[in-house]
Design an enzyme around this catalytic site. Structure first.
Site, PDB file in Angstrom:
ATOM      1  N   LYS A  92      70.371  32.702  14.375  1.00  0.00           N
ATOM      2  CA  LYS A  92      71.279  33.851  14.437  1.00  0.00           C
ATOM      3  C   LYS A  92      70.830  35.057  13.619  1.00  0.00           C
ATOM      4  O   LYS A  92      70.357  34.907  12.491  1.00  0.00           O
ATOM      5  CB  LYS A  92      72.652  33.417  13.919  1.00  0.00           C
ATOM      6  CG  LYS A  92      73.344  32.473  14.873  1.00  0.00           C
ATOM      7  CD  LYS A  92      74.693  32.109  14.324  1.00  0.00           C
ATOM      8  CE  LYS A  92      75.572  31.467  15.374  1.00  0.00           C
ATOM      9  NZ  LYS A  92      76.849  31.065  14.792  1.00  0.00           N
ATOM     10  N   ARG A 126      62.521  15.022  -2.438  1.00  0.00           N
ATOM     11  CA  ARG A 126      63.187  15.778  -3.506  1.00  0.00           C
ATOM     12  C   ARG A 126      63.115  15.031  -4.831  1.00  0.00           C
ATOM     13  O   ARG A 126      63.029  15.662  -5.887  1.00  0.00           O
ATOM     14  CB  ARG A 126      64.629  16.065  -3.126  1.00  0.00           C
ATOM     15  CG  ARG A 126      64.702  17.167  -2.096  1.00  0.00           C
ATOM     16  CD  ARG A 126      66.118  17.548  -1.792  1.00  0.00           C
ATOM     17  NE  ARG A 126      66.131  18.822  -1.085  1.00  0.00           N
ATOM     18  CZ  ARG A 126      67.142  19.233  -0.338  1.00  0.00           C
ATOM     19  NH1 ARG A 126      68.215  18.479  -0.213  1.00  0.00           N
ATOM     20  NH2 ARG A 126      67.085  20.405   0.261  1.00  0.00           N
ATOM     21  N   GLY A 148      65.265  25.917   5.573  1.00  0.00           N
ATOM     22  CA  GLY A 148      65.319  24.467   5.736  1.00  0.00           C
ATOM     23  C   GLY A 148      64.776  23.979   7.063  1.00  0.00           C
ATOM     24  O   GLY A 148      63.966  23.058   7.122  1.00  0.00           O
ATOM     25  N   GLY A 183      68.858  27.611   1.623  1.00  0.00           N
ATOM     26  CA  GLY A 183      69.689  28.770   1.316  1.00  0.00           C
ATOM     27  C   GLY A 183      69.180  29.558   0.124  1.00  0.00           C
ATOM     28  O   GLY A 183      69.261  30.792   0.102  1.00  0.00           O
TER      29      GLY A 183
HETATM   30  P1  ADP Z   1      65.982  28.094   8.853  1.00  0.00           P
HETATM   31  O1  ADP Z   1      66.771  26.891   8.435  1.00  0.00           O
HETATM   32  O2  ADP Z   1      64.517  27.859   8.818  1.00  0.00           O
HETATM   33  O3  ADP Z   1      66.401  29.324   8.104  1.00  0.00           O
HETATM   34  P2  ADP Z   1      67.779  28.631  11.049  1.00  0.00           P
HETATM   35  O4  ADP Z   1      68.770  27.697  10.457  1.00  0.00           O
HETATM   36  O5  ADP Z   1      68.101  30.073  11.041  1.00  0.00           O
HETATM   37  O6  ADP Z   1      66.324  28.393  10.402  1.00  0.00           O
HETATM   38  O7  ADP Z   1      67.552  28.255  12.590  1.00  0.00           O
HETATM   39  C1  ADP Z   1      67.033  27.021  13.003  1.00  0.00           C
HETATM   40  C2  ADP Z   1      67.565  26.666  14.350  1.00  0.00           C
HETATM   41  O8  ADP Z   1      67.381  27.707  15.273  1.00  0.00           O
HETATM   42  C3  ADP Z   1      66.849  25.463  14.931  1.00  0.00           C
HETATM   43  O9  ADP Z   1      67.742  24.385  14.969  1.00  0.00           O
HETATM   44  C4  ADP Z   1      66.433  25.916  16.327  1.00  0.00           C
HETATM   45  O10 ADP Z   1      66.667  24.946  17.333  1.00  0.00           O
HETATM   46  C5  ADP Z   1      67.299  27.128  16.542  1.00  0.00           C
HETATM   47  N1  ADP Z   1      66.723  28.035  17.544  1.00  0.00           N
HETATM   48  C6  ADP Z   1      65.503  28.586  17.552  1.00  0.00           C
HETATM   49  N2  ADP Z   1      65.297  29.302  18.672  1.00  0.00           N
HETATM   50  C7  ADP Z   1      66.425  29.200  19.415  1.00  0.00           C
HETATM   51  C8  ADP Z   1      66.832  29.678  20.687  1.00  0.00           C
HETATM   52  N3  ADP Z   1      66.015  30.441  21.437  1.00  0.00           N
HETATM   53  N4  ADP Z   1      68.067  29.365  21.120  1.00  0.00           N
HETATM   54  C9  ADP Z   1      68.887  28.605  20.371  1.00  0.00           C
HETATM   55  N5  ADP Z   1      68.561  28.102  19.164  1.00  0.00           N
HETATM   56  C10 ADP Z   1      67.338  28.386  18.679  1.00  0.00           C
HETATM   57 MG    MG Z   2      68.834  26.286   8.881  1.00  0.00          MG
END
Ligand code: ADP
Ligand code: MG
Length: 393
Positions: free
Chosen positions: A198, A36, A349, A372
């Site tokens: 989620k 960063r 992230g 975010g």
């Molecule tokens: P980003 O930060 O890229 O937007 P998220 O924060 O929504 O992504 O989600 C990332 C997390 O989702 C990771 O820590 C990963 O381990 C978790 N994840 C992915 N697939 C599953 C799963 N099948 N069950 C539980 N957690 C999951």
């Molecule tokens: Mg995340």
């Protein structure tokens, strides 16, 4: 209308406040990843080379109690910033007062003052008008280059900006260019890959991308809520029962566009898996949970990605942090790396750290610096920090 960038300002001899994102990961006083800081250098170097007197502001970590201030002292960043570039850096341990005002007043052209962590001020996250006015009094103009904080209306991102002539830095300019093109005027086909934990945290993104993308591929933990909504068995997989109706609505509206996994890697235990197998979607027995997309889904997604000209990816396909469950995410990285002439973008992230940790970071056209912020951008929202920047005349 395009936003003003730092090149639209006449900065020579002027006090320029730059809100950067120096919120670097650090442990026991050691910075573990200085990306960063490096990412802010083009803007900082442009300003010092053009004779500006630069005042840098950033937050570092969360400040909830007094001890957090010791842990998140901006001094460690000042030291690294000095190592990374040649303009002299003066670190001021306060966020206001005589020492800060004196350091700024004594600045020569091409020098840098880095102020203490903005979040030492309780008014920062409240966008407090008095604090904004005080900080704005230290500069002649303002540059926002903290994309990762542009979705927050804080004193140092919006408050100060509204009181001074302002512009976006090069980092923000690049983010707006790449993400803006992908969302507003993409080369098609535009394919969105959405995953992560989620549904509830991605509702806005799914909604907006279902409108504008040609295909939306869903993987990760959120896919089990869709499988459940389809009448499937999901065992102990991540399931948000309160999102089932919404998942049904998305499947109805997204017919032909929304592509769901057809199989799943499942494990009997998340932390210490002794049994790992592949089953069809919706056939996960009790005692097992879905941890990754399966091999048939990988093939399906690869086929859908053929010929894509723009891909936006937000959310890993599985629990990539564990090697056993990283295959789906790795295969998506490989598929995107192999696309000819396509713009491939990661927003989010954890998806960004997945690509980095798995060794594919340099294969993407763009990895957004905002978790975010890029999410909100892909939801079609206007980020308050960006909204506060003036349009080019
Ligand atoms: P980003 O930060 O890229 O937007 P998220 O924060 O929504 O992504 O989600 C990332 C997390 O989702 C990771 O820590 C990963 O381990 C978790 N994840 C992915 N697939 C599953 C799963 N099948 N069950 C539980 N957690 C999951
Ligand atoms: Mg995340």
């Amino acid at each position: 209308m395009p936003k003003a960038t730092v090149k639209d300002l006449n900065v020579t001899g002027k006090h320029v406040i730059v809100r950067v994102d120096f919120n670097v990961p650090h442990k026991d006083g050691v910075i573990t990843d200085d990306n960063r800081i490096r990412a802010a250098l083009p803007t900082i170097n442009y300003l010092t080379e053009n004779g500006a007197k630069v005042l840098l502001m950033s937050h570092l970590g969360k400040i909830k109690k007094e001890e957090d201030k010791i842990k998140n002292d901006m001094g460690i960043v000042a030291a690294r910033l000095q190592e990374l570039q040649s303009a002299p850096v003066t670190f001021v341990k306060e966020t206001r007062g005589e020492a800060l005002e004196k350091a700024v007043a004594e600045q020569t052209e091409g020098s840098i003052v880095l102020m203490q962590n903005t979040r030492f001020e309780p008014g920062e996250t409240k966008n407090d008008p008095e604090l904004s006015k005080y900080w704005a009094s230290l500069g002649d103009m303002f540059v926002l280059d903290a994309f990762g904080t542009a979705h927050r209306a804080h004193a140092s991102t919006v408050g100060v900006s509204e009181l001074l002539p302002n512009a976006a830095g090069f980092l923000i300019e690049k983010e707006l260019e790449v993400l803006g093109q992908a969302i507003n005027d993409p080369k098609r086909p535009l394919i969105a890959i959405l995953g992560g934990a989620k549904v509830s945290s991605k509702i806005g993104v799914i909604e907006n991308l279902l409108k504008i993308a040609d295909k939306v591929l869903i993987g990760g933990g959120m896919s089990y809520t869709f499988a459940y909504a389809n009448g499937g068995e999901v065992g102990n997989s991540l399931l948000e029962k309160d999102q089932v109706d919404l998942a049904k609505k998305f499947m109805e509206e997204g017919k032909g566009k929304l592509i769901l996994p057809v199989d799943s890697v499942i494990a009997n235990d998340f932390d210490n898996p002794t049994e790992i197998k592949v089953v069809d979607t919706g056939a996960i027995p009790e005692g097992f949970e879905g941890v990754d997309i399966g091999p048939k889904t990988v093939e399906l997604f690869k086929k859908e990605l053929e010929g894509a000209k723009t891909v936006v990816w937000n959310g890993p396909m599985g629990v990539f942090e564990k090697a056993e469950f990283a295959n789906g995410t790795i295969e998506i990285c490989k598929a995107l790396a192999g696309l000819e002439g396509a713009t491939t973008i990661i927003g989010g992230g954890d998806s960004a750290s997945a690509a980095k940790n798995l060794g594919y970071a340099d294969q993407f056209s763009h990895i957004s610096t905002g978790g975010g912020a890029s999410l909100e951008f892909m939801e079609g929202k206007e980020l308050p920090g960006i909204a506060a920047i003036q349009d080019v005349k």
